[in-house]
Scaffold this active site. Structure first.
Site, PDB file in Angstrom:
ATOM      1  CB  CYS A 114      -1.061   0.020   1.255  1.00 54.75           C
ATOM      2  SG  CYS A 114      -2.173   0.912   1.054  1.00 54.75           S
ATOM      3  CG  HIS A 210      -3.435  -3.534   2.869  1.00 58.55           C
ATOM      4  ND1 HIS A 210      -2.556  -3.077   3.988  1.00 58.55           N
ATOM      5  CD2 HIS A 210      -4.184  -2.214   2.445  1.00 58.55           C
ATOM      6  CE1 HIS A 210      -2.458  -1.925   4.105  1.00 58.55           C
ATOM      7  NE2 HIS A 210      -3.368  -1.370   3.114  1.00 58.55           N
ATOM      8  CD  GLU A 212      -1.438  -6.091   5.178  1.00 56.49           C
ATOM      9  OE1 GLU A 212      -1.916  -5.069   5.416  1.00 56.49           O
ATOM     10  OE2 GLU A 212      -1.065  -6.311   4.140  1.00 56.49           O
TER      11      GLU A 212
END
Length: 236
Positions: A114, A210, A212
Protein backbone atom coordinates in the site's frame (compact mmCIF):
# COMPACT_ATOMS: atom_id res chain seq x y z
CA UNK A 1 29.19 -15.17 14.06
CA UNK A 2 28.86 -18.91 13.55
CA UNK A 3 27.97 -19.28 9.85
CA UNK A 4 26.15 -22.56 10.49
CA UNK A 5 23.78 -20.69 12.80
CA UNK A 6 23.36 -17.89 10.28
CA UNK A 7 22.40 -20.32 7.53
CA UNK A 8 19.83 -22.05 9.74
CA UNK A 9 18.19 -19.10 11.44
CA UNK A 10 15.07 -17.36 10.15
CA UNK A 11 15.73 -14.32 7.95
CA UNK A 12 15.47 -11.10 9.93
CA UNK A 13 13.00 -8.70 8.33
CA UNK A 14 13.11 -5.01 9.23
CA UNK A 15 9.54 -3.68 9.37
CA UNK A 16 8.46 -0.05 9.12
CA UNK A 17 5.78 0.82 11.69
CA UNK A 18 3.23 3.61 11.87
CA UNK A 19 3.29 6.31 14.54
CA UNK A 20 0.63 8.12 16.57
CA UNK A 21 0.66 11.87 17.25
CA UNK A 22 1.85 10.94 20.74
CA UNK A 23 4.95 9.32 19.16
CA UNK A 24 3.82 5.76 19.90
CA UNK A 25 4.90 3.21 17.32
CA UNK A 26 2.30 0.65 16.25
CA UNK A 27 1.99 -2.13 13.69
CA UNK A 28 -0.87 -4.44 12.73
CA UNK A 29 -0.09 -7.99 13.83
CA UNK A 30 -1.23 -9.16 10.40
CA UNK A 31 2.06 -7.96 8.88
CA UNK A 32 4.13 -9.70 11.54
CA UNK A 33 2.15 -12.94 11.44
CA UNK A 34 2.33 -13.10 7.63
CA UNK A 35 6.12 -12.79 7.75
CA UNK A 36 6.43 -15.34 10.53
CA UNK A 37 4.10 -17.75 8.74
CA UNK A 38 6.41 -17.49 5.70
CA UNK A 39 9.44 -18.36 7.83
CA UNK A 40 10.82 -14.91 8.61
CA UNK A 41 11.47 -13.09 11.88
CA UNK A 42 9.99 -9.55 11.82
CA UNK A 43 11.65 -6.75 13.78
CA UNK A 44 10.09 -3.28 14.02
CA UNK A 45 12.64 -0.54 13.39
CA UNK A 46 12.53 2.68 15.46
CA UNK A 47 12.40 5.83 13.33
CA UNK A 48 15.72 7.56 12.85
CA UNK A 49 17.64 9.62 10.33
CA UNK A 50 20.97 8.93 12.00
CA UNK A 51 23.23 7.63 9.25
CA UNK A 52 25.17 5.22 11.48
CA UNK A 53 21.94 3.62 12.72
CA UNK A 54 20.53 3.38 9.20
CA UNK A 55 23.72 1.68 8.02
CA UNK A 56 23.40 -0.71 10.96
CA UNK A 57 19.82 -1.50 9.88
CA UNK A 58 20.97 -2.12 6.32
CA UNK A 59 23.67 -4.50 7.51
CA UNK A 60 21.69 -6.31 10.24
CA UNK A 61 18.52 -7.21 8.39
CA UNK A 62 18.10 -9.65 5.51
CA UNK A 63 15.09 -7.87 4.02
CA UNK A 64 12.79 -4.91 4.54
CA UNK A 65 9.02 -4.47 4.60
CA UNK A 66 7.62 -1.03 3.84
CA UNK A 67 4.07 -1.16 5.24
CA UNK A 68 0.85 0.78 4.78
CA UNK A 69 0.00 3.94 6.67
CA UNK A 70 -0.65 7.66 6.23
CA UNK A 71 -0.02 9.46 2.96
CA UNK A 72 3.32 10.68 1.73
CA UNK A 73 3.65 14.46 1.86
CA UNK A 74 3.10 15.65 -1.73
CA UNK A 75 6.23 17.76 -1.36
CA UNK A 76 8.15 14.47 -1.55
CA UNK A 77 7.23 14.31 -5.25
CA UNK A 78 7.30 18.02 -6.00
CA UNK A 79 3.64 18.95 -5.42
CA UNK A 80 1.63 20.99 -2.95
CA UNK A 81 -1.16 19.41 -0.91
CA UNK A 82 -4.44 19.79 -2.84
CA UNK A 83 -6.92 17.65 -0.87
CA UNK A 84 -8.10 17.73 2.74
CA UNK A 85 -8.09 13.92 2.66
CA UNK A 86 -4.27 13.90 2.51
CA UNK A 87 -2.82 13.16 5.96
CA UNK A 88 0.94 13.07 6.44
CA UNK A 89 3.66 12.26 8.96
CA UNK A 90 6.84 14.16 8.20
CA UNK A 91 8.90 12.02 10.58
CA UNK A 92 7.85 8.82 8.85
CA UNK A 93 8.56 10.36 5.43
CA UNK A 94 12.03 11.38 6.57
CA UNK A 95 12.75 7.96 8.08
CA UNK A 96 11.53 5.97 5.09
CA UNK A 97 13.40 8.13 2.62
CA UNK A 98 16.63 7.78 4.60
CA UNK A 99 16.07 4.05 5.18
CA UNK A 100 15.43 3.38 1.50
CA UNK A 101 18.56 5.34 0.59
CA UNK A 102 20.60 3.13 2.95
CA UNK A 103 18.98 -0.19 2.00
CA UNK A 104 18.45 0.09 -1.75
CA UNK A 105 22.16 0.09 -2.72
CA UNK A 106 22.71 -3.16 -0.79
CA UNK A 107 20.42 -5.04 -3.17
CA UNK A 108 18.67 -6.75 -0.25
CA UNK A 109 15.02 -7.81 -0.78
CA UNK A 110 12.35 -5.16 -0.33
CA UNK A 111 8.59 -5.68 -0.16
CA UNK A 112 6.17 -2.74 -0.22
CA UNK A 113 2.49 -2.81 0.72
CA UNK A 114 0.00 0.00 0.00
CA UNK A 115 1.90 3.11 1.17
CA UNK A 116 4.96 0.93 0.62
CA UNK A 117 4.33 0.83 -3.13
CA UNK A 118 3.70 4.55 -3.16
CA UNK A 119 6.80 5.46 -1.16
CA UNK A 120 9.12 3.15 -3.10
CA UNK A 121 7.80 4.64 -6.32
CA UNK A 122 8.40 8.17 -5.03
CA UNK A 123 11.88 7.45 -3.64
CA UNK A 124 12.78 6.12 -7.10
CA UNK A 125 11.49 9.26 -8.84
CA UNK A 126 7.80 8.52 -9.50
CA UNK A 127 4.68 10.50 -8.57
CA UNK A 128 1.23 9.84 -7.09
CA UNK A 129 -2.38 10.80 -7.57
CA UNK A 130 -3.05 12.61 -4.30
CA UNK A 131 -6.68 11.48 -4.12
CA UNK A 132 -9.05 9.23 -6.04
CA UNK A 133 -12.61 8.34 -5.09
CA UNK A 134 -14.12 4.90 -4.76
CA UNK A 135 -11.06 2.86 -3.81
CA UNK A 136 -11.46 2.70 -0.02
CA UNK A 137 -13.84 -0.16 0.64
CA UNK A 138 -16.38 -0.17 3.47
CA UNK A 139 -16.07 -3.90 3.96
CA UNK A 140 -13.47 -5.32 6.39
CA UNK A 141 -10.00 -5.71 4.91
CA UNK A 142 -10.35 -9.49 4.95
CA UNK A 143 -12.96 -9.14 2.21
CA UNK A 144 -11.66 -8.95 -1.36
CA UNK A 145 -13.78 -6.60 -3.41
CA UNK A 146 -12.25 -6.26 -6.87
CA UNK A 147 -10.07 -8.11 -9.32
CA UNK A 148 -6.65 -7.32 -10.77
CA UNK A 149 -5.30 -8.16 -14.17
CA UNK A 150 -1.78 -9.57 -13.74
CA UNK A 151 0.53 -9.28 -16.72
CA UNK A 152 1.70 -12.65 -17.98
CA UNK A 153 5.42 -13.16 -17.42
CA UNK A 154 5.60 -10.46 -14.74
CA UNK A 155 7.13 -11.05 -11.32
CA UNK A 156 3.66 -11.19 -9.76
CA UNK A 157 2.62 -13.80 -12.34
CA UNK A 158 5.70 -15.88 -11.54
CA UNK A 159 4.99 -15.63 -7.80
CA UNK A 160 1.38 -16.80 -7.88
CA UNK A 161 0.90 -18.34 -11.32
CA UNK A 162 -2.27 -16.33 -11.90
CA UNK A 163 -3.30 -13.72 -14.47
CA UNK A 164 -6.25 -12.52 -12.39
CA UNK A 165 -6.81 -12.35 -8.63
CA UNK A 166 -9.29 -10.76 -6.23
CA UNK A 167 -7.86 -8.23 -3.74
CA UNK A 168 -9.06 -5.71 -1.16
CA UNK A 169 -9.00 -1.94 -1.68
CA UNK A 170 -8.03 0.28 1.27
CA UNK A 171 -6.45 3.37 -0.27
CA UNK A 172 -7.23 6.75 -1.79
CA UNK A 173 -3.89 7.34 -3.47
CA UNK A 174 -2.27 5.45 -6.35
CA UNK A 175 0.73 5.64 -8.63
CA UNK A 176 0.44 8.42 -11.22
CA UNK A 177 3.85 8.25 -12.89
CA UNK A 178 5.72 4.98 -12.37
CA UNK A 179 9.42 5.37 -11.59
CA UNK A 180 11.65 4.51 -14.54
CA UNK A 181 13.35 1.72 -12.57
CA UNK A 182 10.03 -0.07 -12.07
CA UNK A 183 7.69 -1.98 -14.36
CA UNK A 184 3.99 -2.60 -13.77
CA UNK A 185 2.87 -6.12 -12.84
CA UNK A 186 -0.87 -5.63 -12.42
CA UNK A 187 -3.63 -3.07 -12.91
CA UNK A 188 -7.17 -2.74 -11.60
CA UNK A 189 -10.30 -2.19 -13.64
CA UNK A 190 -9.68 1.57 -13.74
CA UNK A 191 -6.23 1.04 -15.18
CA UNK A 192 -4.33 2.09 -12.06
CA UNK A 193 -1.14 0.20 -11.23
CA UNK A 194 -1.54 -2.08 -8.20
CA UNK A 195 1.71 -4.06 -8.38
CA UNK A 196 5.20 -3.31 -9.66
CA UNK A 197 8.75 -4.60 -9.44
CA UNK A 198 12.28 -3.71 -10.45
CA UNK A 199 13.53 -6.22 -13.05
CA UNK A 200 17.24 -5.95 -12.29
CA UNK A 201 16.86 -6.13 -8.50
CA UNK A 202 17.16 -9.37 -6.50
CA UNK A 203 13.68 -8.79 -5.06
CA UNK A 204 11.98 -5.42 -5.11
CA UNK A 205 8.24 -5.97 -5.35
CA UNK A 206 5.35 -3.82 -4.15
CA UNK A 207 1.55 -3.97 -4.18
CA UNK A 208 -1.22 -1.45 -3.58
CA UNK A 209 -3.57 -3.87 -1.81
CA UNK A 210 -3.17 -5.50 1.63
CA UNK A 211 -2.35 -9.23 1.24
CA UNK A 212 -1.50 -9.54 4.93
CA UNK A 213 -5.19 -9.08 5.77
CA UNK A 214 -6.31 -12.36 4.17
CA UNK A 215 -3.18 -14.51 3.85
CA UNK A 216 -4.71 -17.32 5.91
CA UNK A 217 -7.99 -17.51 4.00
CA UNK A 218 -9.00 -20.89 2.59
CA UNK A 219 -9.23 -19.59 -0.96
CA UNK A 220 -5.96 -17.63 -0.90
CA UNK A 221 -4.30 -17.94 -4.30
CA UNK A 222 -1.59 -15.25 -4.08
CA UNK A 223 -1.16 -13.62 -0.68
CA UNK A 224 0.81 -16.35 1.09
CA UNK A 225 2.85 -16.79 -2.09
CA UNK A 226 3.91 -13.13 -1.94
CA UNK A 227 5.25 -13.42 1.61
CA UNK A 228 6.91 -16.77 0.95
CA UNK A 229 8.64 -15.42 -2.16
CA UNK A 230 9.85 -12.41 -0.18
CA UNK A 231 11.15 -14.41 2.80
CA UNK A 232 12.77 -17.00 0.52
CA UNK A 233 14.59 -14.20 -1.30
CA UNK A 234 15.83 -13.00 2.08
CA UNK A 235 17.38 -16.45 2.73
CA UNK A 236 19.61 -16.36 -0.34
Amino acid sequence: MDMTYRLKRSPLIGVVSSRTEEAVAYIKFEYLHAIMNAGGMPVVMPYTTDLATLVAYAEAFDGFLFTGGVDLDPSCYGEEKRFDSVTVDSQRDAFEKALFAAVYPTGKPILGICRGLQSINVWLGGTLHQHIDGHSQREPRQIRTHDLDIFEGSMFHKICGKTSVMVNSCHHQVVKTLASALVADAVNGDGYIEAAHQPDHKFLFAVQFHPESYYQSEDDDHSSAIFKAFVNACRA
